[in-house]
Design a protein around this motif. Structure first.
Motif, PDB file in Angstrom:
ATOM      1  N   PHE A 142       1.195  -1.465   0.181  1.00  0.00           N
ATOM      2  CA  PHE A 142       0.356   0.147  -0.101  1.00  0.00           C
ATOM      3  C   PHE A 142       0.490   0.948   0.599  1.00  0.00           C
ATOM      4  N   LEU A 143       2.225   1.129   0.503  1.00  0.00           N
ATOM      5  CA  LEU A 143       2.698   2.022   0.881  1.00  0.00           C
ATOM      6  C   LEU A 143       3.524   2.528  -0.255  1.00  0.00           C
ATOM      7  N   GLY A 144       4.209   0.823  -1.133  1.00  0.00           N
ATOM      8  CA  GLY A 144       4.287   1.695  -2.478  1.00  0.00           C
ATOM      9  C   GLY A 144       4.044   2.380  -3.594  1.00  0.00           C
ATOM     10  N   ALA A 145       2.579   1.433  -3.160  1.00  0.00           N
ATOM     11  CA  ALA A 145       1.231   2.369  -4.242  1.00  0.00           C
ATOM     12  C   ALA A 145       0.987   3.579  -4.629  1.00  0.00           C
ATOM     13  N   VAL A 146       1.010   4.213  -3.139  1.00  0.00           N
ATOM     14  CA  VAL A 146       1.281   5.770  -2.508  1.00  0.00           C
ATOM     15  C   VAL A 146       2.928   6.301  -3.350  1.00  0.00           C
ATOM     16  N   VAL A 147       3.777   5.783  -3.183  1.00  0.00           N
ATOM     17  CA  VAL A 147       4.549   6.768  -4.276  1.00  0.00           C
ATOM     18  C   VAL A 147       5.268   6.473  -5.939  1.00  0.00           C
ATOM     19  N   ALA A 148       4.652   5.505  -6.133  1.00  0.00           N
ATOM     20  CA  ALA A 148       3.748   5.498  -7.566  1.00  0.00           C
ATOM     21  C   ALA A 148       2.696   5.564  -7.859  1.00  0.00           C
ATOM     22  N   MET A 149       2.043   6.387  -7.260  1.00  0.00           N
ATOM     23  CA  MET A 149       0.758   7.048  -7.450  1.00  0.00           C
ATOM     24  C   MET A 149       1.609   8.615  -7.501  1.00  0.00           C
ATOM     25  N   ARG A 150       2.288   9.253  -6.469  1.00  0.00           N
ATOM     26  CA  ARG A 150       2.917  10.383  -6.689  1.00  0.00           C
ATOM     27  C   ARG A 150       3.514  10.452  -8.277  1.00  0.00           C
ATOM     28  N   GLU A 151       4.032   9.501  -8.819  1.00  0.00           N
ATOM     29  CA  GLU A 151       5.458   9.752  -9.583  1.00  0.00           C
ATOM     30  C   GLU A 151       5.285   8.880 -11.684  1.00  0.00           C
ATOM     31  N   HIS A 152       3.496   8.915 -11.075  1.00  0.00           N
ATOM     32  CA  HIS A 152       2.515   8.572 -12.079  1.00  0.00           C
ATOM     33  C   HIS A 152       3.720   7.480 -12.513  1.00  0.00           C
ATOM     34  N   GLY A 153       3.790   6.008 -12.056  1.00  0.00           N
ATOM     35  CA  GLY A 153       4.287   5.345 -12.028  1.00  0.00           C
ATOM     36  C   GLY A 153       3.555   3.784 -12.848  1.00  0.00           C
ATOM     37  N   HIS A 154       2.422   4.049 -11.971  1.00  0.00           N
ATOM     38  CA  HIS A 154       1.208   2.733 -12.555  1.00  0.00           C
ATOM     39  C   HIS A 154       1.234   2.984 -13.736  1.00  0.00           C
ATOM     40  N   LEU A 155       0.955   1.197 -14.713  1.00  0.00           N
ATOM     41  CA  LEU A 155       1.315   0.929 -15.636  1.00  0.00           C
ATOM     42  C   LEU A 155      -0.779   1.891 -16.250  1.00  0.00           C
ATOM     43  N   GLY A 156      -0.978   1.765 -17.165  1.00  0.00           N
ATOM     44  CA  GLY A 156      -2.356   2.088 -18.215  1.00  0.00           C
ATOM     45  C   GLY A 156      -2.155   2.260 -19.596  1.00  0.00           C
ATOM     46  N   VAL A 157      -3.141   2.295 -19.900  1.00  0.00           N
ATOM     47  CA  VAL A 157      -3.258   2.633 -21.394  1.00  0.00           C
ATOM     48  C   VAL A 157      -3.823   3.943 -21.951  1.00  0.00           C
ATOM     49  N   ASP A 158      -3.173   5.485 -22.391  1.00  0.00           N
ATOM     50  CA  ASP A 158      -2.978   5.980 -22.602  1.00  0.00           C
ATOM     51  C   ASP A 158      -3.163   6.453 -24.444  1.00  0.00           C
ATOM     52  N   SER A 159      -3.285   5.411 -24.596  1.00  0.00           N
ATOM     53  CA  SER A 159      -2.982   5.315 -26.574  1.00  0.00           C
ATOM     54  C   SER A 159      -4.459   5.900 -27.340  1.00  0.00           C
ATOM     55  N   LEU A 160      -6.299   5.922 -26.472  1.00  0.00           N
ATOM     56  CA  LEU A 160      -7.528   6.971 -26.580  1.00  0.00           C
ATOM     57  C   LEU A 160      -6.480   7.981 -26.968  1.00  0.00           C
ATOM     58  N   ILE A 161      -6.562   8.112 -25.202  1.00  0.00           N
ATOM     59  CA  ILE A 161      -6.291  10.026 -24.626  1.00  0.00           C
ATOM     60  C   ILE A 161      -6.162  10.469 -26.151  1.00  0.00           C
ATOM     61  N   LYS A 162      -4.510   9.734 -25.965  1.00  0.00           N
ATOM     62  CA  LYS A 162      -3.375  10.414 -27.543  1.00  0.00           C
ATOM     63  C   LYS A 162      -3.821  10.609 -28.500  1.00  0.00           C
ATOM     64  N   ARG A 163      -5.215   9.819 -28.960  1.00  0.00           N
ATOM     65  CA  ARG A 163      -5.698  10.001 -30.073  1.00  0.00           C
ATOM     66  C   ARG A 163      -7.341  11.296 -30.061  1.00  0.00           C
ATOM     67  N   LEU A 164      -7.722  11.865 -28.954  1.00  0.00           N
ATOM     68  CA  LEU A 164      -9.367  13.022 -28.992  1.00  0.00           C
ATOM     69  C   LEU A 164      -7.599  14.130 -29.056  1.00  0.00           C
ATOM     70  N   PRO A 165      -9.124  14.881 -29.721  1.00  0.00           N
ATOM     71  CA  PRO A 165      -8.974  16.270 -29.586  1.00  0.00           C
ATOM     72  C   PRO A 165      -8.415  16.998 -28.081  1.00  0.00           C
ATOM     73  N   PRO A 166      -7.541  18.067 -27.552  1.00  0.00           N
ATOM     74  CA  PRO A 166      -7.892  18.302 -26.918  1.00  0.00           C
ATOM     75  C   PRO A 166      -8.571  18.738 -25.664  1.00  0.00           C
ATOM     76  N   PRO A 167      -9.888  19.353 -26.630  1.00  0.00           N
ATOM     77  CA  PRO A 167     -10.599  19.512 -25.351  1.00  0.00           C
ATOM     78  C   PRO A 167     -11.302  18.237 -24.638  1.00  0.00           C
ATOM     79  N   ALA A 168     -11.635  17.049 -25.866  1.00  0.00           N
ATOM     80  CA  ALA A 168     -11.772  15.897 -25.355  1.00  0.00           C
ATOM     81  C   ALA A 168     -11.122  15.221 -24.322  1.00  0.00           C
TER      82      ALA A 168
END
Length: 187
Positions: free
Chosen positions: A57-83
């Motif tokens: 749980f403490l490691g998850a907090v540190v990873a969250m602060r450093e944006h170190g959790h795995l995720g998929v942002d391919s949809l976000i990168k394809r959307l127009p900036p406001p969306a």
């Protein structure tokens, strides 16, 4: 305030290292005692389990602060900036809700189990369930801060690294690790 936050996360990293070291000593010591001396540390398994839960749980907090959790942002990168901004804020809203559920559930379990002792150590099981609070409260604040920064435009969702796509992903501008001695190899 930034110094306090940095110090807090430094303390978390030290606590994580100590918990890991404690687990290694308990498990290794118990194995050596069992096989070499036909003895054992009675509380080893229970303490190791508690240490592991807190470490996670403490490691998850540190990873969250450093944006170190795995995720998929391919949809976000394809959307127009406001969306993309709306989608990221919606995602943060869902994460805040899930974190709130974690906080409220951990709080309820901590109160319920406050007077229940663990079988081998007698440590309050409220301490065990309190790890959820140790994760939930800082995670909620981190998510809230990130959501506010995204909503006010301080974080541009089109260029920000909010998640990691791969465990192998390492920033290219990170300096090389210092040499550990004459036998260390630099890449």
């Amino acid at each position: 305030m930034t110094r306090f936050i940095d110090f807090y996360f430094f303390v978390l990293k030290v606590a994580i290292a100590l918990l890991l070291a404690g687990m290694v000593v308990l498990v290794f010591g118990n194995v050596v005692l069992r096989y070499a001396f036909n003895q054992g540390i009675t509380v080893s398994e229970e303490l190791s389990r508690i240490f592991f839960v807190w470490l996670t749980f403490l490691g998850a907090v540190v990873a969250m602060r450093e944006h170190g959790h795995l995720g998929v942002d391919s949809l976000i990168k394809r959307l127009p900036p406001p969306a993309a901004k709306v989608a990221v804020l919606l995602g943060h809203g869902l994460m805040l809700y899930a974190t709130w559920l974690m906080i409220s559930g951990s709080w309820a379990q901590t109160l319920i189990n406050l007077h229940v002792g663990a079988p081998a150590t007698g440590i309050s099981m409220g301490f065990f369930y309190g790890a959820g609070l140790a994760f939930g409260i800082p995670a909620f604040l981190i998510l809230l801060s990130d959501a506010f920064a995204i909503a006010t435009g301080r974080i541009d969702v089109t260029t920000a690294e909010l998640v990691r796509d791969s465990e192998d992903e390492v920033p290219h501008d990170t300096p090389a690790a210092p040499a550990l001695g004459p036998l260390s190899v630099k890449h």
